[in-house]
Design an enzyme around this catalytic site. Structure first.
Site, PDB file in Angstrom:
ATOM      1  N   CYS A  11       3.887 -13.474   8.712  1.00 11.80           N
ATOM      2  CA  CYS A  11       4.067 -13.381  10.177  1.00 11.80           C
ATOM      3  C   CYS A  11       4.067 -12.071  10.812  1.00 11.80           C
ATOM      4  O   CYS A  11       3.367 -11.800  11.778  1.00 11.80           O
ATOM      5  CB  CYS A  11       5.415 -14.256  10.681  1.00 11.80           C
ATOM      6  SG  CYS A  11       6.895 -13.297   9.934  1.00 11.80           S
ATOM      7  N   HIS A  60      11.560 -13.912  10.807  1.00 17.22           N
ATOM      8  CA  HIS A  60      10.354 -14.132  11.333  1.00 17.22           C
ATOM      9  C   HIS A  60       9.881 -13.434  12.673  1.00 17.22           C
ATOM     10  O   HIS A  60      10.813 -12.686  13.131  1.00 17.22           O
ATOM     11  CB  HIS A  60      10.504 -15.841  12.098  1.00 17.22           C
ATOM     12  CG  HIS A  60       9.076 -16.000  12.712  1.00 17.22           C
ATOM     13  ND1 HIS A  60       8.222 -16.371  11.774  1.00 17.22           N
ATOM     14  CD2 HIS A  60       8.752 -16.713  13.912  1.00 17.22           C
ATOM     15  CE1 HIS A  60       7.184 -16.784  12.540  1.00 17.22           C
ATOM     16  NE2 HIS A  60       7.580 -16.848  13.789  1.00 17.22           N
ATOM     17  N   ASP A  81       2.710 -17.455  18.777  1.00 14.53           N
ATOM     18  CA  ASP A  81       3.411 -17.489  17.496  1.00 14.53           C
ATOM     19  C   ASP A  81       2.536 -18.719  16.892  1.00 14.53           C
ATOM     20  O   ASP A  81       2.550 -19.880  17.143  1.00 14.53           O
ATOM     21  CB  ASP A  81       4.818 -18.152  17.567  1.00 14.53           C
ATOM     22  CG  ASP A  81       5.488 -18.146  16.366  1.00 14.53           C
ATOM     23  OD1 ASP A  81       4.848 -18.045  15.023  1.00 14.53           O
ATOM     24  OD2 ASP A  81       6.970 -18.452  16.114  1.00 14.53           O
TER      25      ASP A  81
END
Length: 187
Positions: A11, A60, A81
């Protein structure tokens, strides 16, 4: 965001690409942020994820673009995202917050989220990752790495990922916020 390559379990690198594209595309750097989410226990819950349902990760990262109030009305924030596939891309912060972050969800103190909000310009100048955090004890990757070379910021060590997800290091780039503060900042 044509041309961006998504890599599952990376991520921070996906957001690095997003920030670079948004800044290059004219988004004001001061209004584009890499938002890191973690806590001291490195156990933070997220809902509406690619993995399905609720997942608890050590950290994250997502990208937030805050648009100032103007002719089209009040200020607003969009979240980028790619790990929230059931939501639009980008997604209004209010919806992302309600469906993914869920600050209203009662959780044990062990799972309470903290956020490091880093302006995109600072993130692009400082973030480095040699991807060593994804290596097993046997030296293989937990998940296949991106096909492009590791990110290396000038003047930074080979990796500084741990500093970004350390929510106790208030001297590092960006600022640390809790659930209420992140809602106030972007909501």
């Amino acid at each position: 965001m044509a041309g961006l390559r998504y890599t599952f379990c990376y991520c921070e690198e996906n957001v690095h690409q997003l920030c670079r594209a948004l800044v290059a595309g004219g988004s004001a750097e001061a209004e584009c942020f890499a938002v890191w989410c973690s806590n001291a226990a490195q156990k933070v819950p997220f809902w509406n994820r690619r993995d399905g349902g609720c997942v608890v990760w050590d950290y994250h990262v997502f990208c937030a673009v805050r648009r100032p109030a103007g002719q089209q009305g009040a200020a607003s924030t969009l979240v980028y995202d790619p790990d929230a596939p059931l939501l639009p891309f980008p997604c209004p912060f209010e919806r992302y917050c309600a469906e993914v972050l869920r600050p209203q969800q009662r959780v044990k103190p062990l799972y309470r989220k903290l956020f490091r909000v880093v302006p995109a310009a600072d993130f692009l100048k400082t973030f480095s990752s040699d991807r060593s955090h994804m290596l097993t004890p046997q030296g293989t990757y937990y998940a296949p790495p991106p096909t492009y070379p590791p990110i290396q910021a000038e003047g930074q060590p080979p990796t500084n990922l741990a500093k970004f997800k350390d929510m106790t290091d208030h001297g590092w780039v960006g600022s640390v916020a809790d659930d209420a503060q992140i809602v106030q900042l972007f909501g």
